[in-house]
Design a protein around this motif. Structure first.
Motif, mmCIF file in Angstrom:
data_model
loop_
_atom_site.group_PDB
_atom_site.id
_atom_site.type_symbol
_atom_site.label_atom_id
_atom_site.label_comp_id
_atom_site.label_asym_id
_atom_site.label_seq_id
_atom_site.Cartn_x
_atom_site.Cartn_y
_atom_site.Cartn_z
ATOM 1 N N MET A 18 1.015 -1.385 0.124
ATOM 2 C CA MET A 18 0.021 -0.083 -0.083
ATOM 3 C C MET A 18 0.901 1.215 0.008
ATOM 4 O O MET A 18 1.376 1.786 1.116
ATOM 5 N N MET A 19 1.065 1.883 -1.291
ATOM 6 C CA MET A 19 1.814 3.190 -1.228
ATOM 7 C C MET A 19 0.989 3.870 -2.356
ATOM 8 O O MET A 19 0.425 3.346 -3.321
ATOM 9 N N PRO A 20 1.482 5.303 -1.936
ATOM 10 C CA PRO A 20 0.507 6.288 -2.666
ATOM 11 C C PRO A 20 0.683 6.486 -4.208
ATOM 12 O O PRO A 20 -0.082 6.529 -4.956
ATOM 13 N N ASP A 21 1.849 6.634 -4.647
ATOM 14 C CA ASP A 21 2.139 6.928 -6.054
ATOM 15 C C ASP A 21 2.156 5.659 -7.159
ATOM 16 O O ASP A 21 1.686 5.737 -7.983
ATOM 17 N N MET A 22 2.688 4.298 -6.493
ATOM 18 C CA MET A 22 2.381 2.930 -7.368
ATOM 19 C C MET A 22 2.628 2.057 -6.146
ATOM 20 O O MET A 22 3.544 2.217 -5.608
ATOM 21 N N ASP A 23 1.471 1.197 -6.431
ATOM 22 C CA ASP A 23 1.443 0.154 -5.316
ATOM 23 C C ASP A 23 2.347 -0.760 -5.482
ATOM 24 O O ASP A 23 3.132 -0.910 -6.756
ATOM 25 N N GLY A 24 2.755 -1.577 -4.557
ATOM 26 C CA GLY A 24 3.647 -2.641 -4.558
ATOM 27 C C GLY A 24 3.569 -3.623 -5.437
ATOM 28 O O GLY A 24 4.592 -4.278 -6.075
ATOM 29 N N LEU A 25 2.098 -3.873 -5.829
ATOM 30 C CA LEU A 25 1.804 -4.796 -6.996
ATOM 31 C C LEU A 25 2.548 -4.597 -7.937
ATOM 32 O O LEU A 25 3.032 -5.432 -8.659
ATOM 33 N N THR A 26 2.133 -3.395 -8.455
ATOM 34 C CA THR A 26 2.633 -2.922 -9.830
ATOM 35 C C THR A 26 3.926 -2.816 -9.933
ATOM 36 O O THR A 26 4.698 -3.158 -10.906
ATOM 37 N N LEU A 27 4.714 -2.386 -8.773
ATOM 38 C CA LEU A 27 6.221 -2.292 -8.816
ATOM 39 C C LEU A 27 6.949 -3.759 -8.829
ATOM 40 O O LEU A 27 7.612 -3.675 -9.674
ATOM 41 N N LEU A 28 6.224 -4.523 -8.073
ATOM 42 C CA LEU A 28 6.654 -6.022 -8.156
ATOM 43 C C LEU A 28 6.592 -6.405 -9.645
ATOM 44 O O LEU A 28 7.413 -7.362 -10.188
ATOM 45 N N GLY A 29 5.618 -6.162 -10.413
ATOM 46 C CA GLY A 29 5.242 -6.515 -11.647
ATOM 47 C C GLY A 29 6.577 -6.243 -12.490
ATOM 48 O O GLY A 29 6.979 -6.759 -13.575
ATOM 49 N N ARG A 41 1.824 -13.573 -4.886
ATOM 50 C CA ARG A 41 2.281 -14.772 -5.376
ATOM 51 C C ARG A 41 2.345 -14.926 -6.731
ATOM 52 O O ARG A 41 3.315 -15.401 -7.455
ATOM 53 N N ALA A 42 1.011 -14.477 -7.434
ATOM 54 C CA ALA A 42 1.005 -14.657 -8.897
ATOM 55 C C ALA A 42 1.998 -13.675 -9.697
ATOM 56 O O ALA A 42 2.341 -13.959 -10.863
ATOM 57 N N LEU A 43 2.479 -12.621 -8.986
ATOM 58 C CA LEU A 43 3.268 -11.674 -9.701
ATOM 59 C C LEU A 43 4.799 -11.950 -9.499
ATOM 60 O O LEU A 43 5.618 -11.395 -9.913
ATOM 61 N N GLY A 44 4.912 -12.928 -8.628
ATOM 62 C CA GLY A 44 6.477 -13.696 -8.233
ATOM 63 C C GLY A 44 7.047 -13.300 -6.954
ATOM 64 O O GLY A 44 8.169 -13.517 -6.835
ATOM 65 N N ALA A 45 6.085 -12.920 -6.114
ATOM 66 C CA ALA A 45 6.658 -12.454 -4.984
ATOM 67 C C ALA A 45 7.199 -14.014 -4.136
ATOM 68 O O ALA A 45 6.555 -15.076 -4.177
ATOM 69 N N ASP A 46 8.241 -14.018 -3.434
ATOM 70 C CA ASP A 46 8.712 -15.398 -2.711
ATOM 71 C C ASP A 46 7.949 -15.576 -1.562
ATOM 72 O O ASP A 46 7.833 -16.715 -0.812
ATOM 73 N N LEU A 47 7.522 -14.376 -0.685
ATOM 74 C CA LEU A 47 6.961 -14.589 0.755
ATOM 75 C C LEU A 47 6.001 -13.447 0.928
ATOM 76 O O LEU A 47 6.344 -12.280 0.297
ATOM 77 N N PHE A 48 4.756 -13.693 1.578
ATOM 78 C CA PHE A 48 3.972 -12.725 1.710
ATOM 79 C C PHE A 48 3.743 -12.568 3.364
ATOM 80 O O PHE A 48 3.476 -13.712 3.911
ATOM 81 N N LEU A 49 3.899 -11.431 3.983
ATOM 82 C CA LEU A 49 3.664 -11.104 5.308
ATOM 83 C C LEU A 49 2.809 -9.915 5.613
ATOM 84 O O LEU A 49 2.515 -8.964 4.894
ATOM 85 N N GLY A 86 -2.950 -4.617 4.408
ATOM 86 C CA GLY A 86 -4.234 -4.607 3.495
ATOM 87 C C GLY A 86 -4.909 -5.759 3.733
ATOM 88 O O GLY A 86 -6.106 -5.663 3.098
ATOM 89 N N GLY A 87 -4.315 -6.898 4.216
ATOM 90 C CA GLY A 87 -5.239 -7.986 4.331
ATOM 91 C C GLY A 87 -4.745 -9.318 3.759
ATOM 92 O O GLY A 87 -4.065 -9.165 2.792
ATOM 93 N N LYS A 88 -5.024 -10.427 3.970
ATOM 94 C CA LYS A 88 -4.606 -11.648 3.461
ATOM 95 C C LYS A 88 -5.049 -11.745 2.017
ATOM 96 O O LYS A 88 -4.340 -12.575 1.338
ATOM 97 N N GLU A 89 -6.125 -11.174 1.767
ATOM 98 C CA GLU A 89 -6.418 -11.266 0.182
ATOM 99 C C GLU A 89 -5.692 -10.887 -0.745
ATOM 100 O O GLU A 89 -5.706 -11.440 -2.032
ATOM 101 N N LEU A 90 -4.431 -10.092 -0.472
ATOM 102 C CA LEU A 90 -3.642 -9.628 -1.349
ATOM 103 C C LEU A 90 -2.391 -10.847 -1.571
ATOM 104 O O LEU A 90 -1.507 -10.420 -2.436
ATOM 105 N N GLU A 91 -2.348 -11.728 -0.851
ATOM 106 C CA GLU A 91 -1.207 -12.820 -0.957
ATOM 107 C C GLU A 91 -1.539 -13.385 -2.496
ATOM 108 O O GLU A 91 -0.403 -13.561 -2.834
ATOM 109 N N GLY A 92 -2.696 -13.666 -2.702
ATOM 110 C CA GLY A 92 -2.657 -14.475 -4.013
ATOM 111 C C GLY A 92 -2.080 -13.504 -5.130
ATOM 112 O O GLY A 92 -1.108 -14.077 -5.932
ATOM 113 N N PRO A 93 -2.623 -12.127 -5.252
ATOM 114 C CA PRO A 93 -1.875 -11.283 -6.406
ATOM 115 C C PRO A 93 -0.397 -11.570 -6.330
ATOM 116 O O PRO A 93 0.307 -11.387 -7.256
#
Length: 249
Positions: free
Chosen positions: A57-68, A96-104, A87-94
């Motif tokens: 959860m970041m304002p200019d570009m979220d972490g999922l976009t940056l990870l991609g 992982r799909a984008l290539g994260a090694d671990l979700f905390l 932001g919640g456990k529901e963000l773990e799936g996206p």
């Protein structure tokens, strides 16, 4: 050979950045802080960290976009990434799909974070350009030989400015200079010696020992400037060519 890990922490919250820096630097790691995705991208254009801790959860570009965007760069494709968020456990799936090694999920205890960082870093071996990992310096040398001319020609090419520049540009483009100088055999060595050591079995010669070989004070002054600025091997005019002949004969 144990290496100090270089970690990139990306979070827009200054309190969290400060806490993570204290925690991870206290564990012996080199920590670079980025307060936004933009700052992280600027750093990643020039550097390849050993591990990235990325807030979602970041304002200019979220972490999922940056990870991609990180995973789209070949050089960064296999760098371990830990996603952490409130932001919640529901963000773990996206993630992982984008290539994260671990979700905390936040909050994360210091003990837990140090544990997962060490686990992700606890591989044995060396990282090659493109993120490939091998288990021995022999395997590094085997890959490197394919990127270099044969030994005698390599020595000749290195002594001339134009051909040395071409070699360096080629190695830089393939990611070998950073891999050698920072990830495989870091230390006070000339790149020429690192290449020769790994690819052809030459002995490693410390930079100061190379400096001592140069007797001409004109050449020694140029070498001293080079050592102080920690540049890649010398390029330049005829005097520097003379220095190259003296150094790499």
């Amino acid at each position: 050979m144990a290496l100090v890990a270089r970690l990139l922490v990306v979070d827009d919250d200054p309190r969290i950045r400060h806490l993570l820096e204290l925690l991870l630097s206290g564990a012996g790691h080199q920590v670079v802080l980025a307060d936004s995705a933009k700052a992280a991208l600027e750093h990643l254009r020039k550097e390849t960290p050993d591990l990235i801790l990325l807030d979602i959860m970041m304002p200019d570009m979220d972490g999922l976009t940056l990870l991609g965007r990180i995973r789209a760069v070949r050089r960064l494709a296999k760098v371990p990434v830990i996603m952490f968020t409130g932001g919640g456990k529901e963000l773990e799936g996206p993630s992982r799909a984008l290539g994260a090694d671990l979700f905390l999920e936040k909050p994360v205890s210091g003990r837990r974070l140090k544990e997962v960082v060490e686990n992700l870093l606890a591989w044995e071996g060396y990282v090659l350009p493109g993120g490939e990992r091998v288990n021995s310096l022999e395997e590094v040398g085997s890959r490197l030989r394919h990127a270099l001319p044969e030994e005698a020609r390599f020595k000749l090419l290195w002594r001339k400015t134009a051909s040395r520049r071409a070699l360096l540009q080629n190695l830089l483009a393939k990611g070998w200079t950073e891999a050698l100088l920072r990830r495989i055999l870091p230390g006070e060595y000339d790149l020429y010696d690192l290449l020769g050591h790994l690819a052809f079995g030459w002995p490693l010669v410390p930079l100061r020992e190379r400096a001592a070989r140069v007797q001409d004070p004109r050449l020694a002054s140029h070498l001293e400037a080079y050592l102080e600025e920690k540049r890649l091997p010398l390029e330049g005019n005829g005097l520097l060519e003379e220095l190259a002949q003296a150094l790499y004969a």
